[in-house]
Enzyme design. Structure first.
Site, mmCIF file in Angstrom:
data_model
loop_
_atom_site.group_PDB
_atom_site.id
_atom_site.type_symbol
_atom_site.label_atom_id
_atom_site.label_comp_id
_atom_site.label_asym_id
_atom_site.label_seq_id
_atom_site.Cartn_x
_atom_site.Cartn_y
_atom_site.Cartn_z
ATOM 1 N N ASP A 207 34.508 -51.857 -22.731
ATOM 2 C CA ASP A 207 34.670 -50.496 -22.411
ATOM 3 C C ASP A 207 34.392 -50.202 -20.986
ATOM 4 O O ASP A 207 33.056 -50.686 -20.818
ATOM 5 C CB ASP A 207 34.018 -49.620 -23.442
ATOM 6 N N ASN B 172 38.172 -40.217 -14.023
ATOM 7 C CA ASN B 172 39.131 -39.233 -14.245
ATOM 8 C C ASN B 172 38.926 -37.742 -13.847
ATOM 9 O O ASN B 172 39.800 -37.013 -13.214
ATOM 10 C CB ASN B 172 39.500 -39.180 -15.829
ATOM 11 N N ASP C 210 44.607 -44.087 -14.227
ATOM 12 C CA ASP C 210 45.532 -45.079 -14.802
ATOM 13 C C ASP C 210 45.469 -46.415 -14.095
ATOM 14 O O ASP C 210 45.586 -47.317 -14.396
ATOM 15 C CB ASP C 210 46.928 -44.279 -14.903
ATOM 16 N N GLU D 263 40.207 -46.296 -22.657
ATOM 17 C CA GLU D 263 39.571 -47.495 -21.497
ATOM 18 C C GLU D 263 39.167 -48.662 -22.540
ATOM 19 O O GLU D 263 38.176 -49.353 -21.903
ATOM 20 C CB GLU D 263 38.634 -46.749 -20.915
#
Length: 539
Positions: free
Chosen positions: A276, A284, A293, A319
């Site tokens: 992760d 973000n 992305d 993620e």
């Protein structure tokens, strides 16, 4: 004929007062057995007189148990004992408001639909219609919050109105188009502007359907269902994640089953790792979801390039990634991933002239039992990942070497509602819920002022509020406004409870940042499912 409504109201108020005294104002944490007997005896007689047959029947059944008891009641034990009675009291009190609709049992695997419309009455209508089908629904009135929810919640279907505040639905679709080009999410445009140019523009921007207002609900449901089926077929047929170009969770299941079959035949162990990205939400929020992305795609490529040809990399969701290491022990996989963390942390990302670096954490689990299923294996590895996060991130932990009794993260859950029956029901619901990595610290408050006076909002960690919209002293909107203006506002997740007619309250709550709302009177099963969904979706 005597009007019994007044006396029924008095009875329900008496029940609420008694519940408050026992469960919230009782320092001894015990209730005398005779006191419970008297309460049930009185309730049986009064409910029978007031023609509340179901309440009388349950009170009678509980009396048979209570009369044979010789010791006092612990508060938690008594709450469980009276739960059916409390729930029925709530249903009786709100019977005239409850609409006839089928009971819906939901779980996290059911479709999640996002509806974006600044017409709150339309939002409520569509949400109710969709949820009657057993689907989960999140709603937004404001485009900025809607965009954030879209990327954070990963809906299975998007429904958006053209006319929105601050930016049009067309502008919103354009903003999301680059993301949609990497992942198939059916998009439905709804609008009162049913002209040729609007329809063409919607399709040009990636819409899969266009539905004019006023909406025929029956046809609307059929069309949404058709799009959800298309997405389901698409997800089942595609084995490569379009964004990252690694295998997806569909292929993961097939690969895992092959590994367990090989383990049973040849006794060849393997290790599953859950990875992760650390603080990915901050990427973000700071640089935008498109930049996020790009980070995901780069990370996937890095993993593919840095592992053996026999190892398989999968994108599990968001993620999170999974790697299957065949014929590898947990400590060997841990050594490999530790080296990869160090190597990846030195890769420089650039966005809008700014540089930043990203790390990841991992949990590994060596599979020695060929009968274990994929869900259990991931859950075990995920527990180790959680410990890696708790121990500072950018590290790897092994589930095989961890001691029993891993410490769970505490989530501060606060119920703020002036109705004692609802507070008692919610306390029971919450105490019955279990989460892999989260321990619920639950408290109830009868109004917002008491919540803030308790300094509960100063507690460290994440907070989950279940908040009544209309309360004396300080209503839910005022509480929400104060919470969202606090320095730790980003630590709050809020579920509003509101009356069906409170359109303005719903609009205000959504605009102020509430994550979801539930209308009163609510189904207990529905509410529990929604609480479970929101808590499980927290990062």
């Amino acid at each position: 004929m005597v009007n019994l409504d007044k006396y029924k109201s008095i009875l329900f108020e008496k029940i609420k007062n008694q519940l408050t005294e026992w469960f919230e104002m009782n320092p001894s944490n015990e209730v005398d057995q005779e006191e419970v007997n008297r309460f049930l005896h009185s309730l049986k007689g009064t409910s029978g007189t007031l023609q509340l047959g179901g309440l009388e029947q349950i009170a009678s059944q509980l009396m048979l148990v209570a009369e044979n008891r010789e010791v006092s009641w612990k508060v938690e034990e008594l709450r469980d004992f009276l739960y059916e009675l409390i729930g029925l009291s709530y249903e009786y009190e709100h019977f005239h408001e409850i609409e006839e609709k089928p009971t819906i049992n939901r779980d996290e695997s059911l479709p999640l639909i996002q509806v974006i419309d600044d017409d709150v009455s339309m939002l409520i209508l569509l949400k109710d219609a969709l949820e009657e089908q057993g689907w989960m629904v999140i709603t937004n009135t404001e485009p900025t919050k809607a965009t954030k929810n879209y990327f954070d919640m990963h809906p299975d279907c998007l429904i958006v109105d053209i006319n929105l505040p601050t930016k049009s639905g067309f502008e919103l679709l354009q903003e999301l188009q680059s993301h949609n080009s990497k992942k198939f999410i059916p998009t439905i445009v709804i609008s009162i502007e049913n002209n040729r140019n609007s329809r063409i523009k919607a399709y040009q921007l990636g819409a899969d359907d266009f539905i004019k207002k006023p909406i025929d609900i029956e046809e609307f449901i059929v069309r949404v269902n058709r799009h959800l089926r298309r997405k389901q077929l698409f997800d089942q047929s595609v084995l490569i994640d379009e964004l990252t170009q690694v295998y997806n969770r569909k292929f993961l299941e097939d690969s895992f089953n092959r590994s367990t079959n090989e383990l049973k035949r040849l006794n060849t162990y393997f290790t599953i790792a859950v990875l992760d990205l650390d603080f990915f939400k901050k990427v973000n929020d700071t640089y935008g979801h498109i930049a996020g992305d790009r980070v995901l795609a780069s990370f996937a490529q890095f993993l593919n390039d840095s592992t053996r040809s026999s190892d398989t990399v999968f994108r599990y969701g968001g993620e999170e990634f999974i790697i299957l290491f065949p014929r590898t022990r947990d400590y060997e996989a841990k050594e490999v991933l530790t080296r990869l963390i160090e190597k990846f942390s030195k890769i420089e990302f650039k966005e809008n002239g700014q540089s930043f670096f990203v790390t990841f954490s991992a949990g590994v689990f060596m599979v020695l039992d060929g009968n274990i299923d994929l869900k259990s294996a991931i859950k075990t590895a995920d527990q180790a990942l959680y410990m890696a996060k708790e121990n500072g991130r950018a590290r790897v932990e092994s589930a095989n070497s961890l001691q029993h009794g891993m410490k769970k993260k505490v989530l501060n859950v606060s119920v703020i509602d002036d109705d004692a029956i609802i507070r008692t029901m919610l306390m029971k619901i919450l105490k019955s819920m279990e989460f892999d990595h989260i321990e619920l610290d639950i408290e109830v408050f009868e109004d917002g002022l008491k919540y803030f006076e308790s300094k509960r909002n100063d507690k460290k960690g994440q907070h989950f509020l279940i908040l009544d919209g209309v309360m004396p002293v300080m209503d839910g909107i005022e509480v929400l406004q104060k919470v969202k203006q606090s320095k730790n506002a980003n630590q709050y997740h809020i579920l509003m409870l509101t009356g069906r007619k409170s359109d303005q309250d719903i609009a205000s709550a959504l605009k102020l940042g509430a994550d979801d709302y539930v209308t009163k009177p609510f189904s207990i099963t529905e509410l529990q499912a929604r609480i479970n969904l929101l808590i499980n979706r927290m990062k």
